[in-house]
Design a protein around this motif. Structure first.
Motif, PDB file in Angstrom:
ATOM      1  N   LEU A 154      43.339 -12.874  31.158  1.00 46.91           N
ATOM      2  CA  LEU A 154      41.949 -13.198  31.468  1.00 46.91           C
ATOM      3  C   LEU A 154      41.829 -14.698  31.684  1.00 46.91           C
ATOM      4  O   LEU A 154      41.976 -15.490  30.747  1.00 46.91           O
ATOM      5  CB  LEU A 154      41.045 -12.757  30.314  1.00 46.91           C
ATOM      6  CG  LEU A 154      39.556 -13.104  30.398  1.00 46.91           C
ATOM      7  CD1 LEU A 154      38.897 -12.448  31.605  1.00 46.91           C
ATOM      8  CD2 LEU A 154      38.846 -12.684  29.112  1.00 46.91           C
ATOM      9  N   PHE A 155      41.598 -15.113  32.940  1.00 50.04           N
ATOM     10  CA  PHE A 155      41.415 -16.518  33.275  1.00 50.04           C
ATOM     11  C   PHE A 155      39.932 -16.852  33.163  1.00 50.04           C
ATOM     12  O   PHE A 155      39.096 -16.201  33.798  1.00 50.04           O
ATOM     13  CB  PHE A 155      41.913 -16.805  34.696  1.00 50.04           C
ATOM     14  CG  PHE A 155      43.377 -16.522  34.885  1.00 50.04           C
ATOM     15  CD1 PHE A 155      44.339 -17.440  34.494  1.00 50.04           C
ATOM     16  CD2 PHE A 155      43.804 -15.316  35.439  1.00 50.04           C
ATOM     17  CE1 PHE A 155      45.693 -17.172  34.655  1.00 50.04           C
ATOM     18  CE2 PHE A 155      45.142 -15.035  35.604  1.00 50.04           C
ATOM     19  CZ  PHE A 155      46.097 -15.973  35.213  1.00 50.04           C
ATOM     20  N   LEU A 156      39.619 -17.874  32.385  1.00 53.82           N
ATOM     21  CA  LEU A 156      38.226 -18.260  32.173  1.00 53.82           C
ATOM     22  C   LEU A 156      38.001 -19.687  32.653  1.00 53.82           C
ATOM     23  O   LEU A 156      38.732 -20.605  32.251  1.00 53.82           O
ATOM     24  CB  LEU A 156      37.872 -18.152  30.687  1.00 53.82           C
ATOM     25  CG  LEU A 156      36.493 -18.660  30.264  1.00 53.82           C
ATOM     26  CD1 LEU A 156      35.379 -17.905  30.986  1.00 53.82           C
ATOM     27  CD2 LEU A 156      36.331 -18.567  28.748  1.00 53.82           C
ATOM     28  N   GLU A 157      37.003 -19.865  33.529  1.00 56.16           N
ATOM     29  CA  GLU A 157      36.625 -21.202  33.982  1.00 56.16           C
ATOM     30  C   GLU A 157      35.518 -21.713  33.057  1.00 56.16           C
ATOM     31  O   GLU A 157      34.376 -21.239  33.115  1.00 56.16           O
ATOM     32  CB  GLU A 157      36.141 -21.169  35.435  1.00 56.16           C
ATOM     33  CG  GLU A 157      37.264 -20.830  36.404  1.00 56.16           C
ATOM     34  CD  GLU A 157      36.917 -21.121  37.853  1.00 56.16           C
ATOM     35  OE1 GLU A 157      37.735 -21.737  38.552  1.00 56.16           O
ATOM     36  OE2 GLU A 157      35.817 -20.712  38.288  1.00 56.16           O
ATOM     37  N   THR A 158      35.881 -22.650  32.200  1.00 58.31           N
ATOM     38  CA  THR A 158      34.938 -23.183  31.228  1.00 58.31           C
ATOM     39  C   THR A 158      35.125 -24.681  31.110  1.00 58.31           C
ATOM     40  O   THR A 158      36.239 -25.172  31.294  1.00 58.31           O
ATOM     41  CB  THR A 158      35.131 -22.487  29.855  1.00 58.31           C
ATOM     42  OG1 THR A 158      34.082 -22.877  28.961  1.00 58.31           O
ATOM     43  CG2 THR A 158      36.467 -22.815  29.228  1.00 58.31           C
ATOM     44  N   PRO A 159      34.063 -25.458  30.880  1.00 57.34           N
ATOM     45  CA  PRO A 159      32.661 -25.065  30.690  1.00 57.34           C
ATOM     46  C   PRO A 159      31.945 -24.882  32.027  1.00 57.34           C
ATOM     47  O   PRO A 159      32.573 -24.986  33.088  1.00 57.34           O
ATOM     48  CB  PRO A 159      32.085 -26.249  29.925  1.00 57.34           C
ATOM     49  CG  PRO A 159      32.845 -27.416  30.461  1.00 57.34           C
ATOM     50  CD  PRO A 159      34.253 -26.900  30.667  1.00 57.34           C
ATOM     51  N   ALA A 160      30.613 -24.648  31.975  1.00 54.61           N
ATOM     52  CA  ALA A 160      29.815 -24.573  33.197  1.00 54.61           C
ATOM     53  C   ALA A 160      29.983 -25.869  33.978  1.00 54.61           C
ATOM     54  O   ALA A 160      29.967 -26.958  33.419  1.00 54.61           O
ATOM     55  CB  ALA A 160      28.339 -24.358  32.843  1.00 54.61           C
ATOM     56  N   GLY A 161      30.180 -25.736  35.289  1.00 52.36           N
ATOM     57  CA  GLY A 161      30.472 -26.886  36.144  1.00 52.36           C
ATOM     58  C   GLY A 161      31.912 -26.919  36.592  1.00 52.36           C
ATOM     59  O   GLY A 161      32.279 -27.636  37.519  1.00 52.36           O
ATOM     60  N   VAL A 162      32.760 -26.112  35.947  1.00 49.37           N
ATOM     61  CA  VAL A 162      34.174 -26.010  36.326  1.00 49.37           C
ATOM     62  C   VAL A 162      34.344 -24.840  37.282  1.00 49.37           C
ATOM     63  O   VAL A 162      33.891 -23.731  37.007  1.00 49.37           O
ATOM     64  CB  VAL A 162      35.059 -25.804  35.080  1.00 49.37           C
ATOM     65  CG1 VAL A 162      36.500 -25.512  35.489  1.00 49.37           C
ATOM     66  CG2 VAL A 162      35.003 -27.023  34.183  1.00 49.37           C
ATOM     67  N   GLY A 163      34.991 -25.078  38.405  1.00 51.55           N
ATOM     68  CA  GLY A 163      35.264 -24.009  39.359  1.00 51.55           C
ATOM     69  C   GLY A 163      33.993 -23.319  39.813  1.00 51.55           C
ATOM     70  O   GLY A 163      33.037 -23.941  40.256  1.00 51.55           O
ATOM     71  N   PHE A 164      33.970 -21.986  39.672  1.00 49.32           N
ATOM     72  CA  PHE A 164      32.797 -21.204  40.073  1.00 49.32           C
ATOM     73  C   PHE A 164      31.735 -21.118  38.968  1.00 49.32           C
ATOM     74  O   PHE A 164      30.637 -20.622  39.207  1.00 49.32           O
ATOM     75  CB  PHE A 164      33.232 -19.787  40.464  1.00 49.32           C
ATOM     76  CG  PHE A 164      34.000 -19.709  41.750  1.00 49.32           C
ATOM     77  CD1 PHE A 164      33.436 -20.144  42.945  1.00 49.32           C
ATOM     78  CD2 PHE A 164      35.297 -19.195  41.773  1.00 49.32           C
ATOM     79  CE1 PHE A 164      34.146 -20.069  44.139  1.00 49.32           C
ATOM     80  CE2 PHE A 164      36.009 -19.108  42.972  1.00 49.32           C
ATOM     81  CZ  PHE A 164      35.423 -19.550  44.150  1.00 49.32           C
ATOM     82  N   SER A 165      32.064 -21.550  37.761  1.00 48.13           N
ATOM     83  CA  SER A 165      31.089 -21.510  36.671  1.00 48.13           C
ATOM     84  C   SER A 165      29.987 -22.527  36.930  1.00 48.13           C
ATOM     85  O   SER A 165      30.235 -23.605  37.467  1.00 48.13           O
ATOM     86  CB  SER A 165      31.772 -21.791  35.329  1.00 48.13           C
ATOM     87  OG  SER A 165      32.711 -20.784  35.029  1.00 48.13           O
ATOM     88  N   TYR A 166      28.759 -22.197  36.534  1.00 50.95           N
ATOM     89  CA  TYR A 166      27.636 -23.059  36.901  1.00 50.95           C
ATOM     90  C   TYR A 166      26.541 -23.053  35.842  1.00 50.95           C
ATOM     91  O   TYR A 166      26.528 -22.218  34.924  1.00 50.95           O
ATOM     92  CB  TYR A 166      27.038 -22.606  38.239  1.00 50.95           C
ATOM     93  CG  TYR A 166      26.368 -21.248  38.179  1.00 50.95           C
ATOM     94  CD1 TYR A 166      25.023 -21.115  37.839  1.00 50.95           C
ATOM     95  CD2 TYR A 166      27.092 -20.081  38.449  1.00 50.95           C
ATOM     96  CE1 TYR A 166      24.415 -19.867  37.766  1.00 50.95           C
ATOM     97  CE2 TYR A 166      26.494 -18.828  38.372  1.00 50.95           C
ATOM     98  CZ  TYR A 166      25.147 -18.729  38.036  1.00 50.95           C
ATOM     99  OH  TYR A 166      24.547 -17.497  37.944  1.00 50.95           O
TER     100      TYR A 166
END
Length: 469
Positions: A126-138
């Motif tokens: 499970l790849f997680l983009e964290t925090p919001a603002g990283v990659g597709f996270s917003y």
């Protein structure tokens, strides 16, 4: 009596219907996140899911994930969460696309090919983009990008995991491991601590079993001291600059003095030369005009080695550039269920604005290591030994402060009749080096990294045998 039976029977049916409806909603949520096929994807034997989990309704913060299930019998395999660092760098760009994920992006960014050392051969990843603002996270609240830090990242990541497990209930009782690299040396233990705190109060604890981090930011003082010593011991800086750095800089400070900063600048600009600081024996990937792509000011943001090393090391040196083309394609975003709110900026491998505005950071993660060890978690730390950004000396200096008893003394471990690195097993923690690997160990040494991961998941020591015949 008849009436009493009805009074009891009706609520049971009602509860049953609620549970059934809940199950339907969960299945619908999971199906909505199913990846049917990525553009240019080869045939695969495993399932993939990706999408968003909203971790804060008021701010509209949502974290993006990508699940690649195990290639065989995924229902019997553990769940492994992967986090990249920066802070501000994408787990999709690095972990998924050039390190441990099932796919690599081809040179033209038109398609994908399989990674034969993908970690989803062993586990569900499970790849997680964290925090919001990283990659597709917003986040819908722009101020979030100005005050993000360690605390919120850990809290949002825990909220993500709680909700994600509700969406995928088949993983609720599964063994869970948290892995990552670089500044995830903060994220991984901090998330583990959040889970342990949550478990102490919850009737439905998360089945956390262990953590593993590579080239991990761990302790301000010992990391900085170890880094300067690495530079000197590997002939990257002069004796004079080394002495000045040791005598001038207060390595315990979050922000160094101007005098110290000037010494760092001099070392990097005048004495390092044009090297890839993330692998000191590989020249950096060049820009189209022939200039070096490495920049000192983005010291924590990964860079690629020069194409001359591609044939030797077996990887494409400019995968970050390919990723930024591929993941900005509308058809790719649609297939991933990404950028559904039409974020007003391009997807990038690293968010430098977030990196510059990081609000809070723990001075040392060592107290959390003590808590994890006391809780009986499986704790592994590894280092690629040609990384000068978070070098092996920094990690060894930091871990030494734990003063752990040695269980198995230092020995070489082997991969395909070659020394893969060296390792020492302590009471409660295993440390391993990966010989010839840079900052992103699975990028530079995929076979050795895969062997390391298999040993970690299996809870077995690294092989002492060279298997010579």
């Amino acid at each position: 009596m008849v009436m009493a039976k009805r009074l009891i029977f009706v609520p049971i049916v009602f509860i049953f219907l609620m549970i059934a409806n809940d199950g339907v909603k969960t299945q619908e949520g999971e199906e909505a996140d199913r990846i049917l096929e990525l553009p240019g994807q080869p045939k695969i034997s495993f399932q993939q899911f990706s999408g968003y989990v909203t971790v804060n309704q008021v701010a509209g913060r949502a974290l993006f994930y990508w699940l690649t299930e195990a290639t065989h019998t995924p229902f019997t395999k553990p769940l492994v969460i992967w986090l990249n660092g920066g802070p501000g760098c994408s787990s999709v760009a690095y972990g998924a696309s050039e390190e441990i994920g099932p796919f690599r992006i081809n040179k033209t960014s038109s398609g994908l090919y399989l990674n034969k050392f993908s970690w989803n051969i062993v586990a569900n990843i499970l790849f997680l983009e964290t925090p919001a603002g990283v990659g597709f996270s917003y986040s819908n609240r722009s101020s979030d990008l100005l005050d993000t830090g360690d605390r919120r990242t850990a809290e949002d990541s825990l909220e993500f995991l709680i909700q994600w497990l509700d969406r995928y209930p088949r993983y609720k009782n599964r063994e869970i491991y948290i892995t990552g690299e670089s500044y995830a040396g903060h994220y991984v233990p901090q998330l583990a601590k959040q889970i342990m705190t949550y478990n102490s109060k919850s009737k439905h604890p998360i089945n956390l079993k262990g953590t593993m981090v590579g080239n991990a930011v761990t302790d301000n003082y010992y990391d900085n001291l170890g880094t300067v010593n690495y530079w000197w011991s590997h002939a990257m800086i002069s004796d004079k600059t080394y002495r000045q750095l040791i005598n001038t800089c207060d390595f315990r400070r979050q922000k160094e003095s101007d005098e110290c900063e000037s010494l760092y600048s001099y070392a990097m600009d005048e004495e390092f030369g044009k090297i890839d600081q993330y692998n000191i024996y590989a020249p950096p990937c060049n820009n189209s005009d022939g200039s070096s792509a490495t920049t000192r000011h983005a010291i924590r943001l990964p860079h690629r080695p020069h194409p001359i090393f591609r044939k030797m090391a077996g990887y494409d040196p400019c995968t970050e550039k390919h990723a930024e083309v591929y993941y900005n394609r509308p058809d790719v975003q649609k297939a991933l269920h990404a950028n559904t709110t039409r974020i007003p900026y391009k997807w990038t491998a690293c968010n430098e604005f977030l990196n510059r505005n990081w609000n809070d950071t723990d001075a040392s993660i060592l107290p959390i290591y003590r808590e994890m060890i006391a809780a009986g978690l499986r704790v592994w730390v590894f280092s690629g030994d040609v990384d000068s950004v978070v070098p092996v000396t920094a990690t060894r200096y930091s871990l030494a402060q734990l003063k752990l008893a040695t269980k198995t003394p230092w020995y070489p471990w082997y991969v395909k009749n070659q020394v893969g690195g060296w390792t020492e097993v302590y009471e409660g923690l295993t440390f391993a080096t990966v010989r010839g690997a840079g900052h992103e160990v699975p990028l530079f040494k995929p076979r050795a990294a895969f062997q390391l991961f298999k040993s970690f998941i299996g809870g077995k020591p690294l092989s002492k045998s060279s298997q010579r015949r």
